[in-house]
Design a protein around this motif. Sequence first.
Motif, short mmCIF file in Angstrom:
data_model
loop_
_atom_site.label_atom_id
_atom_site.label_comp_id
_atom_site.label_asym_id
_atom_site.label_seq_id
_atom_site.Cartn_x
_atom_site.Cartn_y
_atom_site.Cartn_z
N LEU A 22 0.83 -1.21 0.00
CA LEU A 22 0.00 0.00 0.00
C LEU A 22 0.86 1.25 0.00
O LEU A 22 0.52 2.25 -0.64
N PHE A 23 1.98 1.21 0.73
CA PHE A 23 2.84 2.39 0.81
C PHE A 23 3.47 2.71 -0.54
O PHE A 23 3.41 3.85 -1.00
N LEU A 24 4.08 1.73 -1.18
CA LEU A 24 4.69 2.00 -2.48
C LEU A 24 3.67 2.01 -3.61
O LEU A 24 3.93 2.56 -4.67
N GLY A 25 2.51 1.42 -3.40
CA GLY A 25 1.46 1.48 -4.41
C GLY A 25 0.81 2.85 -4.51
O GLY A 25 0.12 3.15 -5.48
N ALA A 26 1.04 3.70 -3.52
CA ALA A 26 0.46 5.04 -3.54
C ALA A 26 1.30 6.02 -4.36
O ALA A 26 0.86 7.15 -4.59
N VAL A 27 2.46 5.59 -4.82
CA VAL A 27 3.30 6.47 -5.64
C VAL A 27 2.67 6.59 -7.03
O VAL A 27 2.37 5.58 -7.66
N PRO A 28 2.46 7.82 -7.50
CA PRO A 28 1.84 7.98 -8.82
C PRO A 28 2.80 7.54 -9.94
O PRO A 28 3.98 7.88 -9.92
N CYS A 29 2.27 6.77 -10.89
CA CYS A 29 3.07 6.26 -12.01
C CYS A 29 2.34 6.48 -13.32
O CYS A 29 1.12 6.62 -13.35
N LEU A 38 5.95 -1.57 -8.39
CA LEU A 38 6.18 -0.90 -7.10
C LEU A 38 5.42 -1.59 -5.97
O LEU A 38 5.92 -1.68 -4.85
N ARG A 39 4.23 -2.08 -6.25
CA ARG A 39 3.48 -2.81 -5.24
C ARG A 39 4.20 -4.08 -4.83
O ARG A 39 4.29 -4.42 -3.64
N VAL A 40 4.74 -4.82 -5.78
CA VAL A 40 5.47 -6.06 -5.48
C VAL A 40 6.74 -5.75 -4.70
O VAL A 40 7.06 -6.44 -3.72
N LEU A 44 7.65 -7.02 -0.88
CA LEU A 44 8.89 -7.71 -0.53
C LEU A 44 9.66 -6.98 0.56
O LEU A 44 10.22 -7.61 1.47
N ILE A 45 9.68 -5.66 0.51
CA ILE A 45 10.33 -4.89 1.57
C ILE A 45 9.61 -5.08 2.89
O ILE A 45 10.23 -5.23 3.95
N GLY A 46 8.29 -5.11 2.85
CA GLY A 46 7.51 -5.35 4.06
C GLY A 46 7.77 -6.72 4.66
O GLY A 46 7.91 -6.87 5.87
N VAL A 47 7.88 -7.74 3.82
CA VAL A 47 8.17 -9.09 4.30
C VAL A 47 9.57 -9.16 4.91
O VAL A 47 9.76 -9.75 5.97
#
Length: 61
Positions: A22-29, A38-40, A44-47
């Motif tokens: 959710l954190f990196l998925g909020a970055v506009p692309c 970015l979501r993946v 992975l960073i969260g895990v």
Amino acid sequence: MEGYFTIGDFVMIIPMALAGALFLGAVPCATEFRHNTLRVIGALIGVLAAVALVETLPALM
């Protein structure tokens, strides 16, 4: 050190992966592919953060 994960340790991994996604998925692309990438990466960073946290908690106590 125990060396083995218990089921209680895995309870933290899923929410941390979701938070990272959710954190990196909020970055506009510009493209949907980059957005999903970015979501993946965030998941992975969260895990990795959750595993590091679970492994270091017994040392802190």
